[in-house]
Design a protein around this motif. Structure first.
Motif, PDB file in Angstrom:
ATOM      1  N   UNK A 147       6.388   8.188   7.291  1.00  0.00           N
ATOM      2  CA  UNK A 147       5.113   8.913   7.335  1.00  0.00           C
ATOM      3  C   UNK A 147       3.932   7.956   7.302  1.00  0.00           C
ATOM      4  N   UNK A 148       4.019   6.948   6.447  1.00  0.00           N
ATOM      5  CA  UNK A 148       2.930   5.958   6.380  1.00  0.00           C
ATOM      6  C   UNK A 148       2.811   5.197   7.695  1.00  0.00           C
ATOM      7  N   UNK A 149       3.959   4.901   8.309  1.00  0.00           N
ATOM      8  CA  UNK A 149       3.935   4.176   9.581  1.00  0.00           C
ATOM      9  C   UNK A 149       3.215   4.997  10.654  1.00  0.00           C
ATOM     10  N   UNK A 150       3.505   6.284  10.713  1.00  0.00           N
ATOM     11  CA  UNK A 150       2.833   7.152  11.689  1.00  0.00           C
ATOM     12  C   UNK A 150       1.325   7.190  11.444  1.00  0.00           C
ATOM     13  N   UNK A 151       0.959   7.271  10.170  1.00  0.00           N
ATOM     14  CA  UNK A 151      -0.466   7.324   9.839  1.00  0.00           C
ATOM     15  C   UNK A 151      -1.177   6.025  10.214  1.00  0.00           C
ATOM     16  N   UNK A 153      -0.281   3.952  12.637  1.00  0.00           N
ATOM     17  CA  UNK A 153      -0.391   3.928  14.098  1.00  0.00           C
ATOM     18  C   UNK A 153      -1.562   4.804  14.549  1.00  0.00           C
ATOM     19  N   UNK A 154      -1.688   5.987  13.928  1.00  0.00           N
ATOM     20  CA  UNK A 154      -2.794   6.882  14.270  1.00  0.00           C
ATOM     21  C   UNK A 154      -4.140   6.253  13.922  1.00  0.00           C
ATOM     22  N   UNK A 155      -4.207   5.624  12.737  1.00  0.00           N
ATOM     23  CA  UNK A 155      -5.461   5.005  12.299  1.00  0.00           C
ATOM     24  C   UNK A 155      -5.865   3.844  13.186  1.00  0.00           C
ATOM     25  N   UNK A 156      -4.864   3.185  13.784  1.00  0.00           N
ATOM     26  CA  UNK A 156      -5.149   2.042  14.653  1.00  0.00           C
ATOM     27  C   UNK A 156      -5.764   2.478  15.974  1.00  0.00           C
ATOM     28  N   UNK A 157      -5.674   3.778  16.269  1.00  0.00           N
ATOM     29  CA  UNK A 157      -6.291   4.302  17.485  1.00  0.00           C
ATOM     30  C   UNK A 157      -5.606   3.862  18.756  1.00  0.00           C
TER      31      UNK A 157
END
Length: 402
Positions: A147-151, A153-157
């Motif tokens: 879950x943290x990894x997905x977040x 990746x999302x935060x990195x845009x």
């Protein structure tokens, strides 16, 4: 669910996820929808049969699940008006976004552990529970990591597209390293009772085949595939019926998979034909040298040592030096190998490592230093978390006491 259908689902899962991410742009929500579609397929296909267009079936079901979830999500009312009216297209794009998805999972902002877990989950199709068991952590811990990894990746845009130029080359190296780690953990588990994790080894090979199919001209991709196949070909000879480890030089080579070896050697020839040499190409060439020897005594150790010398120059690493010491000992004698091993004693990365201790024990045994070999075998056994390796090292030590 038949094995054929299971393999089909595993192959199609990253393709379907790629379609949804490209269409909707939400990693986590799309992945949840795809997993629900895969679960639906696992229930319905055995009873109704595999549809004529299984990929399209999965995309349609997953898209509907995603849209339904968006409708139910009251926190996203502004998006609901857009997604509620969306019609799932009958035509499913023919493009396979698996490679794009693999690059996304290996985003440089993630740690290697997170890259590996996310790759196995999103591209490999393994459940969170399966990944947790593979790495001997609680399922809740692995779920939080993913879950943290997905977040992140999302935060990195990150956009859902292949990077270009130098960034693509750099990211590809990360992708190959992650797949290499997955295979190594499957082929020789770092801890636990099982020496071999077939699910991880097979999955790593499948994913590298996928990358190779899309990047057939890349020498390092070809080299990594060859390395995995040639190594995997020895799996049946690595353990006795009782589960004891059998070292390479003592394996029954008639049990090696000749079909995989032939394919691997052909790939090595292709990999080495390019203008540059990389670490995976050289490791594949070394493994091919072992695979080409009918018996352990016929191994061309001088060639193995020469290849390790080149590898050591282009990718310095204490493990490479350790392996070169083994080849040097076989080519010129154990004293030369011990002298090279001594250069690793001050390397913090290898301090007390069970492989360094076990190799030194083996070479000490060869020169007749039974007491020194016994001590190092015992120390090595205590330093490894693999039960199979512990048993093997303890048995080597026990033979020196008689």
């Amino acid at each position: 669910m038949t094995a054929l259908a299971e393999n089909l689902l595993r192959e199609l899962t990253p393709q379907v996820l790629g379609v949804l991410i490209r269409r909707h742009g939400q990693f986590e929500g799309c992945e949840d929808a795809v997993q629900e579609a895969v679960l639906a397929a696992a229930v319905r296909w055995p009873a109704e049969g595999v549809p004529s267009n299984p990929r399209g079936w999965l995309v349609t079901v997953a898209s509907r699940r995603f849209i339904d979830e968006m409708r139910r999500d009251h926190a996203r009312r502004e998006r609901e008006a857009v997604t509620a009216a969306e019609v799932v297209p009958d035509e499913v794009p023919d493009t396979d976004d698996s490679l794009v998805l693999l690059f996304l999972c290996c985003h440089p902002t993630l740690t290697p552990a997170s890259q590996t877990a996310l790759t196995l989950r999103a591209v490999g199709g393994l459940t969170t529970a399966e990944i947790a068991r593979a790495f001997l952590v609680p399922e809740a811990t692995m779920a939080a990591r993913i879950s943290r990894a997905k977040q992140r990746v999302k935060a990195a845009g990150s956009s859902f597209s292949l990077p270009e130029g130098p960034e693509r080359d750099e990211r590809l190296r990360v992708v190959l390293h992650v797949l290499y780690l997955i295979f190594n953990e499957g082929y020789t588990a770092s801890s636990g009772r099982r020496l071999y994790r077939a699910d991880l080894a097979h999955e790593a090979i499948r994913l590298v085949r996928m990358v190779h199919a899309q990047l057939p001209e890349d020498g390092e991709v070809t080299g990594l595939l060859a390395l995995m196949l040639l190594t995997h070909a020895r799996r049946s000879a690595r353990m006795t019926a009782s589960g004891d480890l059998v070292p390479l030089t003592e394996q029954d080579r008639s049990r090696w998979d000749r079909e995989l070896i032939d394919e691997g050697i052909d790939l090595v020839k292709m990999a080495l034909a390019g203008p540059e040499l990389g670490p995976y190409q050289l490791q594949a060439a070394i493994t091919a040298t072992h695979a080409s020897a009918v018996t352990a005594e016929e191994t061309n150790w001088s060639q193995v040592h020469a290849l390790y010398l080149i590898l050591e120059r282009i990718a310095p690493n204490p493990v490479v030096t350790l392996n070169r010491a083994i080849a040097l000992a076989e080519a010129t004698g154990p004293l030369a190998g011990l002298a090279l091993l001594a250069t690793l004693d001050g390397d913090e990365r290898m301090a007390g490592h069970h492989r360094l201790l076990s190799v030194r024990a083996h070479l000490l045994e060869k020169i007749g230093d039974r007491a020194g070999a016994y001590a190092d075998y015992r120390r090595a056994a205590k330093r490894t978390a693999s039960i199979a390796e512990q048993r093997y090292l303890e048995s080597r030590a026990s033979r020196l006491r008689t």
